[in-house]
Design a protein around this motif. Sequence first.
Motif, PDB file in Angstrom:
ATOM      1  N   ASP B 168     -35.981 -15.403  43.443  1.00  0.00           N
ATOM      2  CA  ASP B 168     -37.005 -15.929  43.807  1.00  0.00           C
ATOM      3  C   ASP B 168     -38.161 -15.431  42.524  1.00  0.00           C
ATOM      4  N   PHE B 169     -37.564 -14.922  41.468  1.00  0.00           N
ATOM      5  CA  PHE B 169     -38.310 -14.253  40.540  1.00  0.00           C
ATOM      6  C   PHE B 169     -39.418 -13.137  40.926  1.00  0.00           C
ATOM      7  N   GLN B 170     -38.994 -12.437  41.782  1.00  0.00           N
ATOM      8  CA  GLN B 170     -39.990 -11.334  42.197  1.00  0.00           C
ATOM      9  C   GLN B 170     -39.835 -10.161  41.300  1.00  0.00           C
ATOM     10  N   LEU B 171     -40.957 -10.021  40.702  1.00  0.00           N
ATOM     11  CA  LEU B 171     -41.025  -8.995  39.690  1.00  0.00           C
ATOM     12  C   LEU B 171     -40.693  -7.567  40.364  1.00  0.00           C
ATOM     13  N   PRO B 172     -41.144  -7.274  41.686  1.00  0.00           N
ATOM     14  CA  PRO B 172     -40.878  -5.833  42.427  1.00  0.00           C
ATOM     15  C   PRO B 172     -39.090  -5.670  42.351  1.00  0.00           C
ATOM     16  N   SER B 173     -38.521  -6.774  42.716  1.00  0.00           N
ATOM     17  CA  SER B 173     -37.231  -6.760  42.473  1.00  0.00           C
ATOM     18  C   SER B 173     -36.335  -6.346  41.283  1.00  0.00           C
ATOM     19  N   LEU B 174     -37.168  -6.936  40.365  1.00  0.00           N
ATOM     20  CA  LEU B 174     -36.632  -6.638  38.915  1.00  0.00           C
ATOM     21  C   LEU B 174     -36.782  -4.990  38.659  1.00  0.00           C
ATOM     22  N   ILE B 175     -38.128  -4.236  39.061  1.00  0.00           N
ATOM     23  CA  ILE B 175     -38.279  -3.037  39.124  1.00  0.00           C
ATOM     24  C   ILE B 175     -37.250  -2.302  39.922  1.00  0.00           C
ATOM     25  N   ALA B 176     -37.052  -2.662  40.908  1.00  0.00           N
ATOM     26  CA  ALA B 176     -35.750  -2.214  41.934  1.00  0.00           C
ATOM     27  C   ALA B 176     -34.487  -2.013  41.219  1.00  0.00           C
ATOM     28  N   VAL B 177     -34.257  -3.094  40.624  1.00  0.00           N
ATOM     29  CA  VAL B 177     -32.769  -3.206  39.859  1.00  0.00           C
ATOM     30  C   VAL B 177     -32.660  -2.516  38.916  1.00  0.00           C
ATOM     31  N   ILE B 178     -34.004  -2.419  37.972  1.00  0.00           N
ATOM     32  CA  ILE B 178     -33.980  -1.240  36.762  1.00  0.00           C
ATOM     33  C   ILE B 178     -33.710   0.236  37.615  1.00  0.00           C
ATOM     34  N   GLY B 179     -34.338   0.294  38.701  1.00  0.00           N
ATOM     35  CA  GLY B 179     -34.277   1.632  39.055  1.00  0.00           C
ATOM     36  C   GLY B 179     -32.725   2.011  39.692  1.00  0.00           C
ATOM     37  N   PHE B 180     -32.176   0.866  40.149  1.00  0.00           N
ATOM     38  CA  PHE B 180     -30.741   1.107  40.608  1.00  0.00           C
ATOM     39  C   PHE B 180     -29.746   1.561  39.401  1.00  0.00           C
ATOM     40  N   PHE B 181     -30.345   0.904  38.264  1.00  0.00           N
ATOM     41  CA  PHE B 181     -29.388   1.448  36.944  1.00  0.00           C
ATOM     42  C   PHE B 181     -29.590   2.634  36.453  1.00  0.00           C
ATOM     43  N   ILE B 182     -31.090   3.103  36.496  1.00  0.00           N
ATOM     44  CA  ILE B 182     -31.507   4.418  36.371  1.00  0.00           C
ATOM     45  C   ILE B 182     -30.585   5.490  37.053  1.00  0.00           C
ATOM     46  N   GLY B 183     -30.619   5.172  38.093  1.00  0.00           N
ATOM     47  CA  GLY B 183     -30.076   6.062  39.060  1.00  0.00           C
ATOM     48  C   GLY B 183     -28.471   6.360  38.993  1.00  0.00           C
ATOM     49  N   GLY B 184     -27.831   4.883  38.759  1.00  0.00           N
ATOM     50  CA  GLY B 184     -26.443   4.884  38.730  1.00  0.00           C
ATOM     51  C   GLY B 184     -26.076   5.475  37.204  1.00  0.00           C
ATOM     52  N   LEU B 185     -26.808   5.248  36.151  1.00  0.00           N
ATOM     53  CA  LEU B 185     -26.407   5.962  34.975  1.00  0.00           C
ATOM     54  C   LEU B 185     -26.554   7.373  34.833  1.00  0.00           C
ATOM     55  N   VAL B 186     -27.695   7.809  35.522  1.00  0.00           N
ATOM     56  CA  VAL B 186     -27.816   9.467  35.612  1.00  0.00           C
ATOM     57  C   VAL B 186     -26.668   9.925  36.414  1.00  0.00           C
ATOM     58  N   MET B 187     -26.241   9.341  37.498  1.00  0.00           N
ATOM     59  CA  MET B 187     -25.154   9.994  38.308  1.00  0.00           C
ATOM     60  C   MET B 187     -23.877   9.765  37.370  1.00  0.00           C
ATOM     61  N   THR B 188     -23.567   8.811  36.619  1.00  0.00           N
ATOM     62  CA  THR B 188     -22.416   8.528  36.215  1.00  0.00           C
ATOM     63  C   THR B 188     -22.171   9.561  34.709  1.00  0.00           C
TER      64      THR B 188
END
Lengths: 137, 196
Positions: B168-188
């Motif tokens: 639904d092209f929600q910008l907040p969701s894009l920010i959240a997904v960027i967060g998912f990847f920051i967290g995942g990459l930091v962990m990995t």
Amino acid sequence: MKFIQFLFIGIFFGIVMTKSEVISWFRIQEMFRFQSFHMYGVIGSAWLMGVFFVQLIKRKNIKTHNGSNIAFKNKDFSVSRYLFGGTIFGLGWALTGACPGPLYTLVGNGFTVFIVVILSALLGTYVYGLLKNKLPH
Amino acid sequence: MYVLQLYKMNNMIDFLSQPWPWYISGPLIALVMFMLLRFGGKFGVSATLRSICSMAGAGKHCDFFDFNWKSQRWNLIFALGAVVGGFIASTALKSTEPLALNPNTIEDLSQLGIYFTGEMAPMEIFSWNSLLTIKGFVVLIVGGFLVGFGTRWAGGCTSGHAISGLSDFQLPSLIAVIGFFIGGLVMTFLIFPILF
């Protein structure tokens, strides 16, 4: 049984997640190490098809099965909430190799120790509820 | 005729038992979202965690859980279905092939002491015995906690943000997904080498 359709959609979802291996800890590692297109393909094609379905609902004014409108609410804009919350979830996603959908499906796959992971996720949700007013949103 | 049908059905089960490619699975996940919307629900699995807290009585002393969880029963039934689906897929539709993991991933993980045997997850971590080890505790207990805490703070998980929100092209969701990847990459890349 009032919600039987949701049971069937859930079963379908669990089968898709298992057969596409998105519930796999190894697949999540492969994704975060950028060593396979698989997860990006699953999420990317789900997104593309999702865009199509959302546009279809909006343009053709598709209703729910009992005739009510399907509403899409705009999410309140903020950076901190989504970025911090998202990052914390990302840390947990890489550790457990599972987001909430797979948590449930992994139990069905026989990884019963995920019951403990779910309980811990419930505790995390609960602690968020307690701290909610102290966190930036 | 009956034998032929049985043969066809067996073929069908063999066919479905193979690992499903991404270009089949991704659109089917979007179809799940569409079906949920059509039946008056929406696609967001982490919301079930909040509903279960509310169901367990957390609303008595915390406003965040003081809502009518019964309005979310459909989602709990959906989650129950996801358990059953996992059972069906891992028994009746069980794949005979090992997971086709990239050899580089296998190599990287073996350097951390995590060995790939073709299973969905490393059994030495995802077993009941491992709960008593430090690594097992961190992965299972701390990891689960972070999933629950983070998804609620972000207001959604992979289904709610990466699929429903981005569709639904929600910008907040894009920010959240960027967060998912920051967290995942930091962990990995930063925490795994210390943890394992």
